[in-house]
Design a protein around this motif. Structure first.
Motif, mmCIF file in Angstrom:
data_model
loop_
_atom_site.group_PDB
_atom_site.id
_atom_site.type_symbol
_atom_site.label_atom_id
_atom_site.label_comp_id
_atom_site.label_asym_id
_atom_site.label_seq_id
_atom_site.Cartn_x
_atom_site.Cartn_y
_atom_site.Cartn_z
ATOM 1 N N GLU A 66 0.794 -0.705 0.353
ATOM 2 C CA GLU A 66 0.149 -0.097 -0.136
ATOM 3 C C GLU A 66 1.032 1.114 0.370
ATOM 4 O O GLU A 66 2.182 1.067 0.409
ATOM 5 N N GLU A 67 0.733 2.468 -0.857
ATOM 6 C CA GLU A 67 1.787 3.298 -0.468
ATOM 7 C C GLU A 67 1.747 4.593 0.325
ATOM 8 O O GLU A 67 2.524 5.143 0.512
ATOM 9 N N SER A 68 0.079 4.312 1.278
ATOM 10 C CA SER A 68 0.666 4.463 2.684
ATOM 11 C C SER A 68 1.776 4.149 3.376
ATOM 12 O O SER A 68 1.906 4.316 4.965
ATOM 13 N N HIS A 69 1.977 2.447 3.004
ATOM 14 C CA HIS A 69 2.646 1.781 4.374
ATOM 15 C C HIS A 69 4.368 2.684 4.176
ATOM 16 O O HIS A 69 4.470 2.633 2.998
ATOM 17 N N ASN A 70 4.599 2.617 5.493
ATOM 18 C CA ASN A 70 6.276 3.217 5.721
ATOM 19 C C ASN A 70 7.161 2.788 6.864
ATOM 20 O O ASN A 70 8.363 3.049 6.986
ATOM 21 N N GLN A 118 3.725 2.208 -9.028
ATOM 22 C CA GLN A 118 3.601 1.639 -7.437
ATOM 23 C C GLN A 118 4.785 1.064 -6.808
ATOM 24 O O GLN A 118 5.646 0.683 -7.568
ATOM 25 N N ARG A 119 5.293 0.583 -5.478
ATOM 26 C CA ARG A 119 5.605 0.117 -5.437
ATOM 27 C C ARG A 119 5.092 -1.234 -4.683
ATOM 28 O O ARG A 119 4.263 -1.412 -4.652
ATOM 29 N N ARG A 172 0.860 -4.119 8.863
ATOM 30 C CA ARG A 172 0.403 -2.886 8.460
ATOM 31 C C ARG A 172 1.282 -1.983 9.971
ATOM 32 O O ARG A 172 2.035 -1.080 9.632
ATOM 33 N N ASN A 173 2.051 -2.998 10.488
ATOM 34 C CA ASN A 173 2.436 -2.532 11.786
ATOM 35 C C ASN A 173 3.270 -3.162 13.263
ATOM 36 O O ASN A 173 2.636 -4.726 12.339
#
Length: 231
Positions: A66-70, A118-119, A172-173
């Motif tokens: 997901e693009e928002s994944h950091n 995209q990544r 996600r985390n």
């Protein structure tokens, strides 16, 4: 994890990770690159991944992100525990696979850009299958599945690992990955060396997937370090 069904099977290649990265960049629909022989594989810190023809499992898997994944490094750690669950071994932070306290394989993850912009995270998976001989520098720390009386074909094992990776929810985390990680974790008590040369004794894994350890009488947080064997 978001892994599609498209495989590329090769007899020999320099690096499955390199081939899959090129295909992702070109927009070729390929999710897994599998090679019977890898001639120039690499591990963490650009070290050579030692493998012998016919006695190693080497492949790379593309995982959608997901693009928002950091915290993309969590995907490599998730691939490690998925693999560990298939071959019944332990995981040592961040991605070493341990069997009877020796390294039987490892995961190398890297972030790439697809042709769409995209990544994706590429997880390169290497597992020692054959009994074979190891260089003197690895003889005390390396082992293989055959030494542990494992039987089965390499391609079947690769398919089982990819299927298990699909079953592992995209983390996600760290808190989402933690329950599964704890089932296989062999990190606490291991010694690591930082780039500075300082030796850290592992306590566990922190809230962002980092290594928590003890060094010079204080608790430290480490994002990159080399495991020391025999500890």
């Amino acid at each position: 994890m978001k892994i599609g069904p498209n495989w590329l099977l090769l007899d020999a290649v320099d690096s499955t990770q390199r081939v899959l990265q090129d295909l992702q960049g070109l927009g070729v629909p390929c999710d897994v690159v599998y090679a019977k022989e890898q001639l120039a594989g690499r591990g963490r810190f650009d070290r050579t991944w030692y493998s012998q023809k016919g006695s190693s499992l080497t492949f790379s898997v593309a995982i959608g992100v997901e693009e928002s994944h950091n915290q993309p490094w969590l995907f490599g750690m998730a691939a490690a525990v998925a693999t560990a669950s298939v071959i019944n071994c332990k995981v040592q932070w961040p991605n070493d696979l341990l069997l009877r306290n020796k390294k039987v394989g490892g995961i190398l993850s890297s972030m790439v850009s697809k042709s769409t912009g995209q990544r994706a995270v590429l997880a390169g998976i290497g597992i020692n299958l054959g009994e074979g001989s190891y260089p003197e520098t690895l003889a005390e720390s390396a082992t293989s599945l055959s030494i542990a009386q494992w039987e089965g074909s390499a391609i079947d094992l690769a398919e089982a690992i990819v299927a298990k990776c699909r079953d592992v929810a995209t983390p996600r985390n760290w808190s989402e990955l933690l329950p599964l990680w704890q089932l296989f974790d062999a990190t606490p008590g291991k010694e690591y060396r930082e780039a500075s040369g300082r030796v850290v004794t592992a306590i566990g894994v922190g809230p962002n997937g980092e290594l928590l350890g003890s060094a010079d009488g204080e608790t430290v947080s480490v994002m990159a370090a080399e495991a020391l064997w025999g500890s």
